[in-house]
Design a protein around this motif. Structure first.
Motif, PDB file in Angstrom:
ATOM      1  N   ILE A 443     -55.178 -64.567 -23.320  1.00 34.15           N
ATOM      2  CA  ILE A 443     -54.652 -66.297 -23.110  1.00 34.15           C
ATOM      3  C   ILE A 443     -54.146 -66.391 -21.650  1.00 34.15           C
ATOM      4  O   ILE A 443     -54.701 -67.450 -21.298  1.00 34.15           O
ATOM      5  CB  ILE A 443     -53.305 -66.301 -24.209  1.00 34.15           C
ATOM      6  CG1 ILE A 443     -53.974 -66.476 -25.591  1.00 34.15           C
ATOM      7  CG2 ILE A 443     -52.725 -67.446 -23.410  1.00 34.15           C
ATOM      8  CD1 ILE A 443     -52.586 -66.092 -26.732  1.00 34.15           C
ATOM      9  N   PHE A 444     -53.419 -65.711 -21.012  1.00 31.34           N
ATOM     10  CA  PHE A 444     -53.206 -65.858 -20.183  1.00 31.34           C
ATOM     11  C   PHE A 444     -54.829 -65.867 -18.626  1.00 31.34           C
ATOM     12  O   PHE A 444     -54.615 -66.719 -17.928  1.00 31.34           O
ATOM     13  CB  PHE A 444     -52.200 -64.507 -19.175  1.00 31.34           C
ATOM     14  CG  PHE A 444     -51.293 -64.586 -19.425  1.00 31.34           C
ATOM     15  CD1 PHE A 444     -49.783 -66.135 -19.467  1.00 31.34           C
ATOM     16  CD2 PHE A 444     -50.407 -64.326 -20.504  1.00 31.34           C
ATOM     17  CE1 PHE A 444     -48.525 -66.581 -20.202  1.00 31.34           C
ATOM     18  CE2 PHE A 444     -48.934 -64.250 -21.048  1.00 31.34           C
ATOM     19  CZ  PHE A 444     -48.651 -65.336 -20.517  1.00 31.34           C
ATOM     20  N   SER A 447     -56.182 -69.273 -19.485  1.00 29.94           N
ATOM     21  CA  SER A 447     -55.378 -69.981 -19.428  1.00 29.94           C
ATOM     22  C   SER A 447     -55.416 -70.583 -18.066  1.00 29.94           C
ATOM     23  O   SER A 447     -55.268 -71.737 -16.847  1.00 29.94           O
ATOM     24  CB  SER A 447     -53.738 -69.508 -20.009  1.00 29.94           C
ATOM     25  OG  SER A 447     -53.153 -70.258 -19.006  1.00 29.94           O
ATOM     26  N   ARG A 448     -55.534 -68.922 -17.258  1.00 29.23           N
ATOM     27  CA  ARG A 448     -55.468 -69.276 -15.489  1.00 29.23           C
ATOM     28  C   ARG A 448     -57.118 -69.742 -14.753  1.00 29.23           C
ATOM     29  O   ARG A 448     -56.918 -70.608 -14.237  1.00 29.23           O
ATOM     30  CB  ARG A 448     -55.375 -68.137 -14.442  1.00 29.23           C
ATOM     31  CG  ARG A 448     -53.683 -67.150 -14.632  1.00 29.23           C
ATOM     32  CD  ARG A 448     -53.522 -66.796 -13.228  1.00 29.23           C
ATOM     33  NE  ARG A 448     -54.320 -65.886 -13.302  1.00 29.23           N
ATOM     34  CZ  ARG A 448     -54.405 -64.967 -12.402  1.00 29.23           C
ATOM     35  NH1 ARG A 448     -53.507 -64.874 -11.229  1.00 29.23           N
ATOM     36  NH2 ARG A 448     -55.216 -63.394 -12.306  1.00 29.23           N
ATOM     37  N   ARG A 449     -58.471 -69.673 -15.827  1.00 34.25           N
ATOM     38  CA  ARG A 449     -58.633 -69.708 -15.207  1.00 34.25           C
ATOM     39  C   ARG A 449     -59.886 -71.652 -15.550  1.00 34.25           C
ATOM     40  O   ARG A 449     -60.165 -72.419 -14.564  1.00 34.25           O
ATOM     41  CB  ARG A 449     -59.868 -69.091 -15.774  1.00 34.25           C
ATOM     42  CG  ARG A 449     -60.035 -67.317 -15.912  1.00 34.25           C
ATOM     43  CD  ARG A 449     -60.698 -66.712 -14.367  1.00 34.25           C
ATOM     44  NE  ARG A 449     -60.079 -65.661 -14.675  1.00 34.25           N
ATOM     45  CZ  ARG A 449     -60.740 -64.951 -13.662  1.00 34.25           C
ATOM     46  NH1 ARG A 449     -61.030 -65.656 -12.372  1.00 34.25           N
ATOM     47  NH2 ARG A 449     -59.675 -63.561 -13.411  1.00 34.25           N
ATOM     48  N   LEU A 450     -59.262 -71.857 -16.790  1.00 35.73           N
ATOM     49  CA  LEU A 450     -59.539 -73.456 -17.313  1.00 35.73           C
ATOM     50  C   LEU A 450     -59.145 -74.458 -16.321  1.00 35.73           C
ATOM     51  O   LEU A 450     -57.450 -74.009 -15.913  1.00 35.73           O
ATOM     52  CB  LEU A 450     -59.021 -73.356 -18.845  1.00 35.73           C
ATOM     53  CG  LEU A 450     -59.885 -72.108 -19.534  1.00 35.73           C
ATOM     54  CD1 LEU A 450     -59.151 -72.564 -21.204  1.00 35.73           C
ATOM     55  CD2 LEU A 450     -61.306 -72.804 -20.414  1.00 35.73           C
ATOM     56  N   LYS A 451     -60.045 -75.122 -16.063  1.00 30.47           N
ATOM     57  CA  LYS A 451     -59.838 -76.102 -15.305  1.00 30.47           C
ATOM     58  C   LYS A 451     -59.066 -77.424 -15.898  1.00 30.47           C
ATOM     59  O   LYS A 451     -60.034 -78.236 -15.675  1.00 30.47           O
ATOM     60  CB  LYS A 451     -60.413 -76.503 -14.219  1.00 30.47           C
ATOM     61  CG  LYS A 451     -61.082 -75.636 -13.142  1.00 30.47           C
ATOM     62  CD  LYS A 451     -60.350 -74.901 -11.873  1.00 30.47           C
ATOM     63  CE  LYS A 451     -59.931 -73.516 -11.623  1.00 30.47           C
ATOM     64  NZ  LYS A 451     -59.266 -72.854 -11.216  1.00 30.47           N
ATOM     65  N   ALA A 452     -57.768 -77.495 -16.355  1.00 30.47           N
ATOM     66  CA  ALA A 452     -57.652 -78.420 -16.991  1.00 30.47           C
ATOM     67  C   ALA A 452     -55.715 -78.665 -16.695  1.00 30.47           C
ATOM     68  O   ALA A 452     -54.903 -77.045 -16.311  1.00 30.47           O
ATOM     69  CB  ALA A 452     -58.225 -78.342 -18.492  1.00 30.47           C
TER      70      ALA A 452
ATOM     71  N   MET B  68     -56.978 -65.646  -6.765  1.00 27.38           N
ATOM     72  CA  MET B  68     -56.743 -64.739  -7.736  1.00 27.38           C
ATOM     73  C   MET B  68     -56.319 -63.895  -6.730  1.00 27.38           C
ATOM     74  O   MET B  68     -55.224 -62.991  -7.208  1.00 27.38           O
ATOM     75  CB  MET B  68     -57.883 -64.608  -8.914  1.00 27.38           C
ATOM     76  CG  MET B  68     -58.151 -65.189  -9.744  1.00 27.38           C
ATOM     77  SD  MET B  68     -57.533 -66.458 -10.985  1.00 27.38           S
ATOM     78  CE  MET B  68     -58.226 -67.435 -11.371  1.00 27.38           C
ATOM     79  N   GLU B 148     -51.038 -74.268  -9.103  1.00 26.03           N
ATOM     80  CA  GLU B 148     -52.655 -73.549  -8.999  1.00 26.03           C
ATOM     81  C   GLU B 148     -53.514 -74.111  -7.610  1.00 26.03           C
ATOM     82  O   GLU B 148     -53.420 -75.847  -8.032  1.00 26.03           O
ATOM     83  CB  GLU B 148     -53.203 -74.245 -10.119  1.00 26.03           C
ATOM     84  CG  GLU B 148     -53.071 -72.866 -11.111  1.00 26.03           C
ATOM     85  CD  GLU B 148     -54.759 -73.259 -12.180  1.00 26.03           C
ATOM     86  OE1 GLU B 148     -54.926 -73.983 -12.214  1.00 26.03           O
ATOM     87  OE2 GLU B 148     -54.725 -72.060 -13.241  1.00 26.03           O
ATOM     88  N   LYS B 281     -50.369 -76.867 -13.802  1.00 28.13           N
ATOM     89  CA  LYS B 281     -50.816 -76.620 -15.073  1.00 28.13           C
ATOM     90  C   LYS B 281     -49.829 -76.107 -16.166  1.00 28.13           C
ATOM     91  O   LYS B 281     -49.056 -75.781 -15.508  1.00 28.13           O
ATOM     92  CB  LYS B 281     -51.785 -75.610 -14.892  1.00 28.13           C
ATOM     93  CG  LYS B 281     -52.458 -75.385 -16.094  1.00 28.13           C
ATOM     94  CD  LYS B 281     -53.576 -74.127 -16.369  1.00 28.13           C
ATOM     95  CE  LYS B 281     -54.802 -74.677 -16.037  1.00 28.13           C
ATOM     96  NZ  LYS B 281     -55.773 -73.324 -15.536  1.00 28.13           N
ATOM     97  N   THR B 283     -48.676 -75.124 -19.861  1.00 27.95           N
ATOM     98  CA  THR B 283     -49.700 -74.042 -20.852  1.00 27.95           C
ATOM     99  C   THR B 283     -48.598 -73.982 -21.404  1.00 27.95           C
ATOM    100  O   THR B 283     -47.308 -73.799 -22.188  1.00 27.95           O
ATOM    101  CB  THR B 283     -49.801 -72.546 -20.642  1.00 27.95           C
ATOM    102  OG1 THR B 283     -50.621 -72.620 -19.229  1.00 27.95           O
ATOM    103  CG2 THR B 283     -50.417 -72.363 -21.550  1.00 27.95           C
ATOM    104  N   HIS B 285     -47.557 -71.892 -26.042  1.00 31.48           N
ATOM    105  CA  HIS B 285     -47.614 -71.693 -27.250  1.00 31.48           C
ATOM    106  C   HIS B 285     -46.358 -71.204 -28.329  1.00 31.48           C
ATOM    107  O   HIS B 285     -45.143 -71.387 -27.570  1.00 31.48           O
ATOM    108  CB  HIS B 285     -48.528 -70.217 -26.582  1.00 31.48           C
ATOM    109  CG  HIS B 285     -48.318 -69.031 -27.100  1.00 31.48           C
ATOM    110  ND1 HIS B 285     -48.050 -68.292 -28.258  1.00 31.48           N
ATOM    111  CD2 HIS B 285     -49.899 -68.600 -27.463  1.00 31.48           C
ATOM    112  CE1 HIS B 285     -48.598 -67.540 -28.762  1.00 31.48           C
ATOM    113  NE2 HIS B 285     -49.701 -67.953 -27.891  1.00 31.48           N
TER     114      HIS B 285
END
Lengths: 492, 297, 309
Positions: A443-444, A447-452, B68, B148, B281, B283, B285
């Motif tokens: 998930i992490f 979540s980091r990789r998706l450009k949204a 990263m 980000e 960003k 998130t 959950h």
């Protein structure tokens, strides 16, 4: 359903049994006027040129009310009123008092929540269950949330003194009329700006009702001005030289036009635009909840959602059973009268939008994707569309690339995490994404990789006033909601 | 004219800095860098749109790794740049003087740049804590918003040859973005010398790319390039922005204006420069709700 | 409809436990959606009558006597004779010692007798005692056996033990249908509920049942949903149906209708029948009767107009 898998999946007969009798919400609570004027400087004022637009109920195609069309002169008047409201009252008022006015709006909205819900559903076609349980409460909460910020702005920007921008022009879309008005107005007012707001021409009713609530709350004149009208009213507002800020929610094409149009000015701009979100289901996902999330992701509000999960990426090893479950779930979705409390999918907002959706459905078939729709019975009158999905969709098909803004899901499969990240990001949009997996570290990573701008993990289409919302890339810029939602309305 | 016993000086060739290499412009074009009296000091590459394209490609390739990396590591690398600059201080002062600055101004410009790098080196692993949030949503969900990097950023460097350049570059890469710097056309020597510093400072290949040339000529190509996420314009002139914003609408790249008058003013250094080049960003959950039966701990 | 399946020695294998993970928040959100359905008019009456027909009218007390059980059996057959066309309940649920009494009292009616067994409610006894208790109940005439699983063993990870126990009881049941009580209130999480459901189904359960009624929480909508979804997965794979019985805590008609909506939208019409769905309840029947009366008479009712047994 025959698949390549060695076992075949036994289908259920969902949707065939016990039928729910109609349970219509009464429309008696909604006091809808025959005609609405413009709300300028704290007063209802007829448009200078005297033109009005009819708005219909998309579920019945019957006329509902007519609203004034604001022209350049009206825009001029409203901006001047907002400027006066800013200089004379709002700028000078303490944050504490500003906050109390906004709290007052929240409370008055809560008191009239049922009427607002009914109006929203009659005007826009969304199911009463959604306006009652989601749109209207969230809109109230938004005012309540930002009201509390008004006297705390010295904490908003570390080591900086925050100041309002001045007059904000705000343009809202037709998919969540009152909620979007709240998203725009609440932070603008809390930060000390005054506003000229234009709702979408097909769905102005609740915003006009909000104007009367604002009047009832006794806000100083000119602090909030509501102008109805279509694109021309919007462009006159965007072009007006005396506005300091533009907040727009709508299509990417119009958003780009606004950036072009304001390029030479110092107007601060935030854009919340289109999307083509990937909803990604891994084989280790909580499958049944993922099915629900996918359904909620694409069929919520007839799919008229900028962050709709319109591209489903399902891992190949579970694709056949997942799709079967999805179809079974679709069989239980009730399409029809938005005022019926049991309706899951209401009316498409307009004839034009229905036409656009149908064009995409035809296109999908032509592109060779496998078309499936539920066998829901549609009403004779009004604009309706069955929940629809396409399987065997290719990444390169238009169905997987373009925003449809309707209850149409494109399903693609993937094999590896790496692959799905690349495919999910393979779009000019970047508003939202969904990830379904039981593995925390994945998930992490996702979540980091998706450009949204918003990533729902094991969830989808959730909104909260405390949670910032907004996009990457061509989905726009700036955030609405939460602490981050203050920034677009402040300067230092 | 050379005197009998004078050593023949070795002139420095100023090239572009793209993807960790020092190529000449593919166009073969050049222009002269002049001193205060209008005498030629050196030849500089007049970068072309194809050089821009190469630089953007290099920056895009470098982005994944750089964004990263541990923030701590980025901080160390920025600090390393400052160290290297400190050790080559005299070179930069001489270069600045050659371009017409007084010795004291040149010295101030150089140490200002070093100190600015150190300032941002320290921010690398701290701005997140100030600008990220945990949002108390009403449902059973954990909700947080983080910063980000926007991605590939084009920086139109200001006239201030070293301090100004470093002041726009440092917050950009401190936040995990990769950069294409278009040096100020007439103050470009230090930019290329800085590239040499970067190249020996553990800055990964492609994170910073530096081009010399005509900003106005290159602007449309950069603004319209669809693989650029953001552009920073630091010239004071607001008229430069209008065209830039228009051309940037193609992919809605973010256009940021840092109209700084005095780069020595410490008010221009702040984490807001970093967050100007960050996306937020959020998130969500779900949170499982299981507690000891009837307990409220 | 016949529930007779060939009796086969079911064998445990770890591969039986392939349940997907369960997200509690998602389950609760889905369960809450069912409660938003507005059930009115004919649909409501249909649902109320169906509810009555699905009730396992239950008395499981140390102080149960012949007299009590006989009265309950009369109620099972005559829910409220003032109204015509009411169904009977599905079954009477009693301890093994009362099976004969219930069987006699119900005569040749279609109402089944269900007996709890296997050291109900805790299940803390030996395999042989559980088997002989089950055998006794079946010999006394029980049509259905409501067994409890060994939660201790399950939570200790002894899945093979739990599986074998269910399979062994199933064998002893013969023609009697086996309901397997998971006692979900002791399992600790919905993931465990999912796993236990799968284990019970694989070992031969005809029904899976949430609770004994002796432990809180008993049946809830989310727990039942997870069990229904396990049944659905089994059906997808094998085409075989398994029944579902939420028990404990369902005392109002409104809540019962929520359960039926959930059933209707999770497994569909093929399960909307007492053969495949039961409510384990004691006070639900009267509450449903009050609602039926309200629908018929148009005014709200008082409890003392309906017999208490």
């Amino acid at each position: 359903m025959a698949t390549k898998n060695k076992s075949t999946i036994k289908p259920l007969r969902l949707g065939a049994g016990w039928k729910y009798a109609p349970a219509p919400e009464s429309s008696a609570s909604a006091q809808i006027q025959h005609q609405y004027e413009l709300f300028i400087d704290g007063k209802w004022q007829p448009p200078k040129k005297g033109a009005y637009l009819e708005s219909i109920n998309p579920a019945t195609e019957k006329k509902l009310y007519r609203a004034a069309v604001a022209t350049e002169q009206d825009v001029d008047k409203a901006v001047a009123a907002a400027q006066k409201g800013f200089d004379k009252y709002w700028k000078k008022m303490s944050g504490k008092d500003r906050g109390k006015y906004i709290f007052r709006i929240a409370r008055l909205m809560q008191e009239q929540a049922r009427e607002l819900s009914v109006m929203e559903t009659l005007d826009g076609g969304k199911p009463i269950r959604e306006s009652r349980d989601i749109d209207i409460p969230l809109a109230c909460n938004h005012f309540f949330y930002y009201a509390g910020w008004a006297d705390k702005l010295e904490y908003a920007l570390p080591n900086r003194t925050a100041k309002p921008l001045g007059v904000a022009a705000q343009i809202t879309p037709w998919n969540f009329p009152l909620l979007m008005a709240a998203w725009k107005l609440a932070p603008a007012l809390a930060t000390g700006n005054t506003v000229v707001l234009k709702p979408a021409e097909t769905t102005s009713l609740t915003t006009l009702k909000l104007a009367s609530i604002i009047q009832e709350a006794d806000l100083p004149p000119g602090v909030v001005n509501i102008l109805t009208g279509a694109g021309e009213t919007g462009s006159a507002l965007v072009r007006h030289p005396n506005i300091n800020k533009i907040a727009f929610t709508g299509s990417t094409a119009v958003g780009k036009w606004i950036q072009q149009e304001t390029a030479a000015s110092t107007k601060k701009l935030t854009l919340e635009l289109g999307g083509k979100a990937a909803n990604i289901v891994f084989s280790d996902a909580p499958i049944d909840q993922a099915v629900e999330g996918v359904v909620n992701g694409i069929f919520f509000n007839q799919g008229h959602v900028c962050c709709a999960g319109s591209r489903l990426y399902v891992q190949e090893s579970i694709a056949s059973v997942f799709i079967q479950k999805l179809k079974d779930r679709m069989a239980t979705l009730l399409v029809g009268d938005p005022m019926d409390k049991n309706t899951d999918i209401g009316a498409i907002n307009s004839a034009a939008q229905l036409d656009k959706i149908n064009q995409y459905i035809r296109l999908g078939k032509k592109e060779g994707a496998h078309h499936y729709e539920s066998d829901a019975r549609l009403p004779q009158k009004g604009f309706f569309c069955r929940p629809t999905l396409f399987t065997k969709v290719a990444q390169s098909s238009r169905l997987a690339q373009e925003e449809i803004f309707g209850p149409v899901l494109a399903i693609l499969t993937f094999r590896t995490e790496d692959e799905v990240i690349e495919k999910a990001n393979n779009t000019p949009y970047g508003l939202s994404a969904g990830v379904w997996t039981d593995k925390g570290s994945r998930i992490f990573n996702m979540s980091r990789r998706l450009k949204a701008g918003v990533v729902w993990a094991n969830a989808y289409n959730l909104f909260d006033p405390a949670s910032p919302f907004g996009g990457y890339k061509e989905s726009g810029y700036g955030r609405e909601g939460g602490w981050h939602g203050l920034y677009p309305y402040l300067t230092f | 004219m050379k005197k009998a016993n004078d050593r023949i000086a070795v002139l420095k060739t100023y090239k572009l800095y793209i993807g960790g290499q020092f190529p000449r412009t593919e166009s073969g074009r050049y222009y002269a860098a002049l001193d205060a009296k209008g005498n030629k000091i050196a030849n500089l590459c007049l970068a072309s749109r194809k050089d821009c394209r190469e630089a953007i490609g290099a920056a895009r390739t470098a982005l994944g790794n750089w964004s990263m990396r541990a923030a701590y590591n980025r901080g160390q690398i920025l600090y390393r740049i400052a160290e290297m600059l400190e050790s080559r201080k005299d070179q930069f002062i001489a270069e600045l003087c050659a371009q017409g600055m007084s010795r004291s101004a040149a010295r101030k410009e150089t140490v200002g740049a070093i100190d600015r790098l150190i300032h941002y080196a320290g921010w690398c692993d701290k701005y997140q804590a100030l600008f990220s949030t945990v949002n108390p949503v009403a449902s059973n969900h954990y909700n947080f918003s983080v910063c980000e990097p926007m991605g590939v950023v084009v920086l139109f460097a200001p006239e201030s040859p070293l301090l100004g350049l470093v002041s726009v570059l440092a917050p950009c890469i401190a936040g995990g973005n990769t950069a294409i710097v278009i040096a100020h056309q007439f103050k470009a020597l230090c930019a290329i010398s800085l590239a040499e510093v970067l190249n020996s400072s553990d800055v990964p290949v492609g994170v910073v790319n530096i081009l010399t040339g005509n900003q106005a000529e290159l602007m449309p190509w950069l603004a319209e390039h669809k693989d650029v996420n953001a552009i920073v314009q630091s010239q004071k002139d607001p008229s430069l922005l209008s065209d830039l914003r228009k051309k940037a609408t193609g992919n809605l790249k973010r256009v940021i204006h840092w109209p700084v008058i005095d780069w020595h003013d410490t008010a221009v250094q702040s984490p807001y420069r970093i967050t100007d080049l960050q996306e937020i960003k959020t998130t969500w959950h779900p949170i499982q709700q299981i507690a000891g039966s009837g307990s409220s701990y | 409809m016949s529930s007779i399946k060939p009796i086969r020695p079911a064998l445990y294998s770890p591969s039986l436990l392939t349940a997907p993970p369960v997200d509690q928040t998602g389950v609760e959100e889905r369960a809450a959606r069912f409660t938003k359905r507005s059930i009115k008019g004919d649909s409501k009456m249909q649902g109320l009558l169906l509810t009555l027909s699905m009730i396992d009218l239950t008395t499981l007390e140390g102080k149960d006597t012949t007299g009590k059980v006989e009265q309950l059996c009369y109620k099972a057959l005559h829910l409220h004779d003032a109204f015509e066309g009411l169904p009977t309940v599905a079954a009477i649920c009693v301890y093994p010692s009362q099976v004969r009494t219930a069987k006699n009292a119900l005569g040749g009616s279609a109402v089944k007798v269900a007996s709890v067994a296997t050291a109900f409610p805790a299940g803390q006894s030996s395999r042989s005692i559980k088997l002989s208790e089950t055998r006794f109940a079946v010999e006394e005439g029980a049509d259905e056996i409501d067994m409890v699983i060994s939660r201790g063993a399950f939570l200790a990870g002894e899945y093979a033990f739990v599986f074998d126990e269910i399979a062994a009881i199933k064998e002893v049941c013969g023609q009697a249908r086996l309901k397997v009580i998971l006692e979900t209130g002791e399992l600790g999480s919905l993931d465990e509920v999912r796993k236990a459901s799968q284990l019970a189904i694989a070992a031969g359960a005809d029904f899976i049942k949430t609770s004994t009624g002796k432990i809180q929480p008993a049946a809830t909508l989310p727990v039942t949903l997870v069990m229904l979804e396990t049944i659905r997965d089994h059906y997808y794979k094998t085409g075989n149906r398994v029944g579902m019985k939420p028990a404990g805590g369902i005392s109002t008609s409104k809540l019962a209708l929520h359960y039926l909506v959930m059933l209707n939208e999770t497994l569909g019409p093929d399960w909307m029948h007492p053969h495949w769905f039961r409510f384990g309840a004691s006070s639900l029947a009267n509450n449903v009767l009050m609602q039926i009366a309200k629908e018929k008479e148009g005014c709200y009712q008082a409890p003392h107009y309906f017999s208490v047994d």
